[in-house]
Design a protein around this motif. Sequence first.
Motif, PDB file in Angstrom:
ATOM      1  N   GLN A 135       0.805  -1.221   0.000  1.00 27.03           N
ATOM      2  CA  GLN A 135       0.000   0.000   0.000  1.00 27.03           C
ATOM      3  C   GLN A 135       0.837   1.271   0.000  1.00 27.03           C
ATOM      4  OE1 GLN A 135      -3.020  -0.270   3.130  1.00 27.03           O
ATOM      5  NE2 GLN A 135      -3.203  -2.440   2.677  1.00 27.03           N
ATOM      6  N   SER A 136       2.165   1.119   0.074  1.00 22.95           N
ATOM      7  CA  SER A 136       2.996   2.315   0.204  1.00 22.95           C
ATOM      8  C   SER A 136       3.172   3.012  -1.142  1.00 22.95           C
ATOM      9  CB  SER A 136       4.369   1.943   0.783  1.00 22.95           C
ATOM     10  OG  SER A 136       5.105   1.200  -0.158  1.00 22.95           O
ATOM     11  N   GLU A 137       3.392   4.301  -1.056  1.00 21.66           N
ATOM     12  CA  GLU A 137       3.583   5.114  -2.256  1.00 21.66           C
ATOM     13  C   GLU A 137       4.890   4.746  -2.954  1.00 21.66           C
ATOM     14  OE1 GLU A 137       2.291   8.945  -2.077  1.00 21.66           O
ATOM     15  OE2 GLU A 137       3.170   9.458  -4.028  1.00 21.66           O
ATOM     16  N   GLU A 138       5.941   4.514  -2.145  1.00 17.96           N
ATOM     17  CA  GLU A 138       7.245   4.201  -2.751  1.00 17.96           C
ATOM     18  C   GLU A 138       7.189   2.888  -3.543  1.00 17.96           C
ATOM     19  OE1 GLU A 138      10.079   4.365   0.467  1.00 17.96           O
ATOM     20  OE2 GLU A 138       9.015   2.830   1.611  1.00 17.96           O
ATOM     21  N   PHE A 139       6.356   1.974  -3.098  1.00 22.42           N
ATOM     22  CA  PHE A 139       6.197   0.727  -3.856  1.00 22.42           C
ATOM     23  C   PHE A 139       5.520   1.005  -5.206  1.00 22.42           C
ATOM     24  CE2 PHE A 139       3.295  -2.763  -5.071  1.00 22.42           C
ATOM     25  CZ  PHE A 139       4.241  -3.683  -5.461  1.00 22.42           C
ATOM     26  N   SER A 140       4.512   1.855  -5.191  1.00 23.44           N
ATOM     27  CA  SER A 140       3.760   2.115  -6.429  1.00 23.44           C
ATOM     28  C   SER A 140       4.634   2.785  -7.493  1.00 23.44           C
ATOM     29  CB  SER A 140       2.534   2.973  -6.127  1.00 23.44           C
ATOM     30  OG  SER A 140       2.940   4.262  -5.731  1.00 23.44           O
ATOM     31  N   GLU A 141       5.774   3.345  -7.053  1.00 22.26           N
ATOM     32  CA  GLU A 141       6.658   4.026  -8.011  1.00 22.26           C
ATOM     33  C   GLU A 141       7.611   3.068  -8.725  1.00 22.26           C
ATOM     34  OE1 GLU A 141       8.274   6.937  -5.360  1.00 22.26           O
ATOM     35  OE2 GLU A 141       6.446   8.161  -5.471  1.00 22.26           O
ATOM     36  N   LEU A 142       7.649   1.811  -8.311  1.00 23.49           N
ATOM     37  CA  LEU A 142       8.576   0.859  -8.942  1.00 23.49           C
ATOM     38  C   LEU A 142       7.925   0.294 -10.208  1.00 23.49           C
ATOM     39  CD1 LEU A 142       9.813  -1.082  -5.764  1.00 23.49           C
ATOM     40  CD2 LEU A 142      10.782   0.975  -6.805  1.00 23.49           C
ATOM     41  N   LYS A 143       8.388   0.764 -11.362  1.00 27.51           N
ATOM     42  CA  LYS A 143       7.750   0.380 -12.614  1.00 27.51           C
ATOM     43  C   LYS A 143       8.403  -0.828 -13.290  1.00 27.51           C
ATOM     44  CE  LYS A 143       5.088   4.004 -12.292  1.00 27.51           C
ATOM     45  NZ  LYS A 143       3.847   3.798 -11.538  1.00 27.51           N
ATOM     46  N   HIS A 144       9.554  -1.252 -12.759  1.00 24.45           N
ATOM     47  CA  HIS A 144      10.274  -2.345 -13.416  1.00 24.45           C
ATOM     48  C   HIS A 144      10.238  -3.655 -12.642  1.00 24.45           C
ATOM     49  CE1 HIS A 144      11.856  -0.094 -16.853  1.00 24.45           C
ATOM     50  NE2 HIS A 144      11.696   0.931 -16.056  1.00 24.45           N
ATOM     51  N   ILE A 145       9.341  -3.708 -11.677  1.00 27.94           N
ATOM     52  CA  ILE A 145       9.083  -4.986 -11.025  1.00 27.94           C
ATOM     53  C   ILE A 145       7.573  -5.213 -11.044  1.00 27.94           C
ATOM     54  CG2 ILE A 145      11.082  -5.095  -9.471  1.00 27.94           C
ATOM     55  CD1 ILE A 145       7.831  -4.248  -7.929  1.00 27.94           C
ATOM     56  N   LYS A 146       7.201  -6.472 -10.961  1.00 26.90           N
ATOM     57  CA  LYS A 146       5.793  -6.796 -10.806  1.00 26.90           C
ATOM     58  C   LYS A 146       5.681  -7.887  -9.743  1.00 26.90           C
ATOM     59  CE  LYS A 146       2.258  -8.462 -13.792  1.00 26.90           C
ATOM     60  NZ  LYS A 146       2.089  -8.777 -15.194  1.00 26.90           N
ATOM     61  N   LEU A 147       4.886  -7.617  -8.738  1.00 24.76           N
ATOM     62  CA  LEU A 147       4.660  -8.649  -7.729  1.00 24.76           C
ATOM     63  C   LEU A 147       3.543  -9.544  -8.221  1.00 24.76           C
ATOM     64  CD1 LEU A 147       4.829  -7.083  -4.169  1.00 24.76           C
ATOM     65  CD2 LEU A 147       6.415  -8.666  -5.265  1.00 24.76           C
ATOM     66  N   VAL A 148       3.857 -10.822  -8.387  1.00 28.31           N
ATOM     67  CA  VAL A 148       2.867 -11.747  -8.953  1.00 28.31           C
ATOM     68  C   VAL A 148       2.402 -12.804  -7.960  1.00 28.31           C
ATOM     69  CG1 VAL A 148       3.648 -11.349 -11.318  1.00 28.31           C
ATOM     70  CG2 VAL A 148       4.645 -13.227  -9.986  1.00 28.31           C
ATOM     71  N   GLY A 149       2.878 -12.729  -6.728  1.00 22.48           N
ATOM     72  CA  GLY A 149       2.405 -13.711  -5.760  1.00 22.48           C
ATOM     73  C   GLY A 149       3.228 -13.740  -4.498  1.00 22.48           C
ATOM     74  N   VAL A 150       3.046 -14.828  -3.758  1.00 15.82           N
ATOM     75  CA  VAL A 150       3.751 -15.012  -2.496  1.00 15.82           C
ATOM     76  C   VAL A 150       4.448 -16.374  -2.480  1.00 15.82           C
ATOM     77  CG1 VAL A 150       2.159 -13.553  -1.160  1.00 15.82           C
ATOM     78  CG2 VAL A 150       1.704 -16.019  -1.366  1.00 15.82           C
ATOM     79  N   MET A 151       5.439 -16.468  -1.608  1.00 16.45           N
ATOM     80  CA  MET A 151       6.185 -17.723  -1.456  1.00 16.45           C
ATOM     81  C   MET A 151       6.374 -17.975   0.032  1.00 16.45           C
ATOM     82  SD  MET A 151       9.547 -18.748  -0.637  1.00 16.45           S
ATOM     83  CE  MET A 151      10.965 -19.579  -1.333  1.00 16.45           C
ATOM     84  N   GLY A 152       6.367 -19.241   0.404  1.00 14.78           N
ATOM     85  CA  GLY A 152       6.621 -19.557   1.802  1.00 14.78           C
ATOM     86  C   GLY A 152       7.288 -20.903   1.950  1.00 14.78           C
ATOM     87  N   MET A 153       8.025 -21.045   3.047  1.00 13.56           N
ATOM     88  CA  MET A 153       8.651 -22.323   3.376  1.00 13.56           C
ATOM     89  C   MET A 153       8.169 -22.762   4.746  1.00 13.56           C
ATOM     90  SD  MET A 153      12.529 -22.014   2.053  1.00 13.56           S
ATOM     91  CE  MET A 153      12.940 -23.737   2.323  1.00 13.56           C
ATOM     92  N   ALA A 154       7.596 -23.941   4.778  1.00 10.98           N
ATOM     93  CA  ALA A 154       7.077 -24.472   6.044  1.00 10.98           C
ATOM     94  C   ALA A 154       8.230 -24.933   6.933  1.00 10.98           C
ATOM     95  CB  ALA A 154       6.121 -25.633   5.764  1.00 10.98           C
ATOM     96  N   THR A 155       7.939 -25.118   8.182  1.00  5.07           N
ATOM     97  CA  THR A 155       8.907 -25.663   9.128  1.00  5.07           C
ATOM     98  C   THR A 155       9.366 -27.041   8.664  1.00  5.07           C
ATOM     99  OG1 THR A 155       7.764 -24.502  10.911  1.00  5.07           O
ATOM    100  CG2 THR A 155       9.232 -26.275  11.564  1.00  5.07           C
ATOM    101  N   PHE A 156      10.649 -27.338   8.873  1.00  5.43           N
ATOM    102  CA  PHE A 156      11.181 -28.646   8.535  1.00  5.43           C
ATOM    103  C   PHE A 156      10.827 -29.598   9.662  1.00  5.43           C
ATOM    104  CE2 PHE A 156      14.677 -31.777   8.195  1.00  5.43           C
ATOM    105  CZ  PHE A 156      14.447 -32.177   6.897  1.00  5.43           C
ATOM    106  N   THR A 157       9.735 -30.321   9.494  1.00  2.63           N
ATOM    107  CA  THR A 157       9.253 -31.202  10.576  1.00  2.63           C
ATOM    108  C   THR A 157       8.464 -32.357   9.982  1.00  2.63           C
ATOM    109  OG1 THR A 157       7.725 -31.315  12.467  1.00  2.63           O
ATOM    110  CG2 THR A 157       7.225 -29.668  10.817  1.00  2.63           C
ATOM    111  N   GLU A 158       8.392 -33.428  10.752  1.00  2.00           N
ATOM    112  CA  GLU A 158       7.567 -34.572  10.338  1.00  2.00           C
ATOM    113  C   GLU A 158       6.095 -34.316  10.627  1.00  2.00           C
ATOM    114  OE1 GLU A 158       9.271 -38.266   9.881  1.00  2.00           O
ATOM    115  OE2 GLU A 158      10.265 -36.597   8.843  1.00  2.00           O
ATOM    116  N   ASN A 159       5.846 -33.285  11.439  1.00  2.00           N
ATOM    117  CA  ASN A 159       4.476 -32.999  11.882  1.00  2.00           C
ATOM    118  C   ASN A 159       3.674 -32.336  10.762  1.00  2.00           C
ATOM    119  OD1 ASN A 159       2.140 -32.046  13.030  1.00  2.00           O
ATOM    120  ND2 ASN A 159       3.132 -31.194  14.861  1.00  2.00           N
ATOM    121  N   MET A 160       2.939 -33.167  10.033  1.00  2.00           N
ATOM    122  CA  MET A 160       2.229 -32.656   8.854  1.00  2.00           C
ATOM    123  C   MET A 160       1.061 -31.740   9.225  1.00  2.00           C
ATOM    124  SD  MET A 160       3.561 -33.163   5.967  1.00  2.00           S
ATOM    125  CE  MET A 160       5.274 -33.611   5.885  1.00  2.00           C
TER     126      MET A 160
END
Length: 222
Positions: A135-160
Amino acid sequence: MRISDNLQKIQSSIPSHVTLVAVSKTKPVSDLMEAYNAGQRIFGENKIQEMVDKHEQMPKDIQWHMIGHVQTNKVKYMAAFVDLIHGVDSFKLLKEINKQAQKHDRVIDCLLQIKIAEEDSKFGMSANDASELLQSEEFSELKHIKLVGVMGMATFTENMNQVENEFNYLKSTFDKLKTDQTENCHLQTISMGMSGDYKLAITCGSTMVRVGSSIFGSRNYN
Ligand SMILES: *Cc1c(COP(=O)(O)O)cnc(C)c1O
């Protein structure tokens, strides 16, 4: 099993709306070429120099994804060709990607890495920080990137159960952030799931899985 057999097995087990990134870090070009010859075109690496070297040696219709943590001072080495950067976790990094993309007259697609694991070692932004950034103004000024999604890494565990909770959290964060679509932000991709948990990730809403060892075999870091 051969790499091409592994690939075919995985491809046939994931729905068509899910993109498979073949994570080829530490593996030799000959292994990547086996996957390439079986039809794979999207490869993920976690070290910029290794990705640059492989990019130079391999066919030019490959889409290279940077899936690792990115140091600001190394963005310039991949800015000419990288297709998607998964691990963007600060405005500072986004600004540098924007600057380097501009030099090449490109728009580089990025995913915001959201911290979903309990472990402290995993990188990523909080959902609140991500929302403020979008939502920031400085982000809206970046014309040479496009945010297309999110990424995440779950905890390394056997507990599904825990892994499932973390994946659900990423999906709900994505759904919330998606309401802030702007010119340089069109969220459509949820990058979550690796060899051990990609099937679970897909049931939790993943649209992009990053699979390494189930395709190429276990890695030897020595
Ligand atoms: C190495 C790596 C993967 C792939 O892990 P596997 O368990 O071998 O499938 C996925 N995502 C990231 C960020 C990685 O560093």
